[in-house]
Design an enzyme around this catalytic site. Sequence first.
Site, short mmCIF file in Angstrom:
data_model
loop_
_atom_site.label_atom_id
_atom_site.label_comp_id
_atom_site.label_asym_id
_atom_site.label_seq_id
_atom_site.Cartn_x
_atom_site.Cartn_y
_atom_site.Cartn_z
N CYS A 141 46.38 40.92 -12.24
CA CYS A 141 45.16 41.72 -11.91
C CYS A 141 45.53 41.98 -10.49
O CYS A 141 45.62 41.37 -9.63
CB CYS A 141 43.90 40.95 -12.24
SG CYS A 141 42.50 41.63 -11.53
N GLU A 188 47.13 40.08 -21.69
CA GLU A 188 46.34 38.74 -21.55
C GLU A 188 46.20 38.51 -20.31
O GLU A 188 46.75 39.24 -19.36
CB GLU A 188 47.09 37.57 -22.32
CG GLU A 188 46.61 36.27 -21.74
CD GLU A 188 46.96 35.66 -20.34
OE1 GLU A 188 46.33 34.67 -19.82
OE2 GLU A 188 48.03 36.16 -19.67
N ARG A 232 40.25 26.50 -20.59
CA ARG A 232 40.99 27.53 -20.16
C ARG A 232 40.74 28.80 -20.77
O ARG A 232 41.11 29.38 -21.65
CB ARG A 232 42.61 27.26 -20.42
CG ARG A 232 43.59 28.12 -19.54
CD ARG A 232 45.07 27.63 -19.93
NE ARG A 232 45.83 28.46 -18.93
CZ ARG A 232 46.12 27.88 -17.64
NH1 ARG A 232 45.69 26.92 -17.33
NH2 ARG A 232 47.07 28.60 -17.02
N ARG A 234 40.50 32.87 -21.20
CA ARG A 234 41.36 33.97 -20.85
C ARG A 234 41.00 35.11 -21.75
O ARG A 234 40.46 34.75 -22.79
CB ARG A 234 42.76 33.43 -20.97
CG ARG A 234 43.47 32.51 -20.29
CD ARG A 234 43.45 33.22 -18.86
NE ARG A 234 44.40 32.14 -17.81
CZ ARG A 234 43.76 31.43 -17.22
NH1 ARG A 234 42.46 31.03 -17.14
NH2 ARG A 234 44.51 30.52 -16.25
#
Length: 426
Positions: A141, A188, A232, A234
């Site tokens: 990102c 992802e 986690r 995502r």
Amino acid sequence: MKTFKDTEFAHIREMTGYSVKEVAELFGKSERTIYRWENGESMPEENLLRELTSIYNVRSGQQQTDEYNFKFIDLFAGIGGLRKAFESIGGKCVFTSEWDLACRKTYQANYDCDHPVNGDIREVDLDNMPEYDVLVAGFPCQPFSIAGVSKKNSLGLPHGFHDATQGTLFFDVAQMIERNRPKAFLLENVKNLVSHDKGNTFKVIIKTLREELGYHVDFRVIDAKPFVPQHRERIFIVGFREDVGFAFEDLKLPQSGPKLGSILHPENGSEEPELPYTELTDAKVADKYTLSDRLWEYLQGYAEKHRAKGNGFGFGLFGPEDVARTLSARYYKDGSEILIKQEGKNPRRLTPRECARLMGFDKAGQAPFVIPVSDTQSYKQFGNSVAVPVVEAVASHMLPYIFKAMRSTKDTNQAEMLFEKVEAYV
């Protein structure tokens, strides 16, 4: 006890859990045709029977055959978490790009690469890419600019995603999608992509994929907790070139997941020792993973300091019945986010082997994931990777629609060829 119909097609259809109506919609056939196949009144099309069998094999966890279902490319490949998942549904990787040399070393130690692992994606020749059906990428990102399109138009300068995402690595992914037009893609990223820059970054990404590249896109934030013992979260973004009916809301996740004890070294001699992670005696975790008195005192003091200020910063201490925090790429520094309790001594870090299990790279019945790099590098690599079982669930959910997209393309190509023949004849 469930009774199956006699035909192979009916048996496999019922084992997949699909209804006749769902199979009819998936294959683009009438329900009457499906009933005829099930009752043995006519033979099912061979390719459709193979598709249904492959979907059943994936969902039941059976090993895929050497025959692949589709071709895919692996961008920002890291240590191959996305590849591992898409190979599990019968995908064949035909192109890989990963710039980090240490990640490439781990990647090449674990996967049978019949093609070179390319470096920087910005140096890839888009005109000489191999043919592929699906693009997968765990792109980093970066900040995007919000383009003033009308002004750019007046100056004759690039606009849209060519301007708004220029200089970011998402731009290179978008360019590849624009040039090669794959049938599907999976992207992802971290959960915070949705809120980054007050949501503007995510808006640019979705607008690019939907409006400028013309893909049918859906996305979902998924926590790995139902699959591995860590929180986690995502975001997964899936796109199809054709409207094949894919939706994340149809993806059902397990209601409960494993605990940390399932991935920790048992330290009782029941597993084979693995130097340098465990000692030869009873495969006990090596002493080097136990925190020094100085580091443990520092972490406790740091946590107390922030607790007094009303902050939540501090270490995470866990036992076998717990679910851990997110494993991060900074884990090599002090291991503070996931410390394992030890009776009568300071807590310890996870070993790299336990990290491989925590991220789903190691599975029962399979050869252990090869870790050819230092502890520092392996912590960075696993901390930056995907939780493999989560991607396997997403990939498995995508598979019927990948088949559908491939059939749609094939039908279109055949129609175009027929039209060209008619034109030539006339």
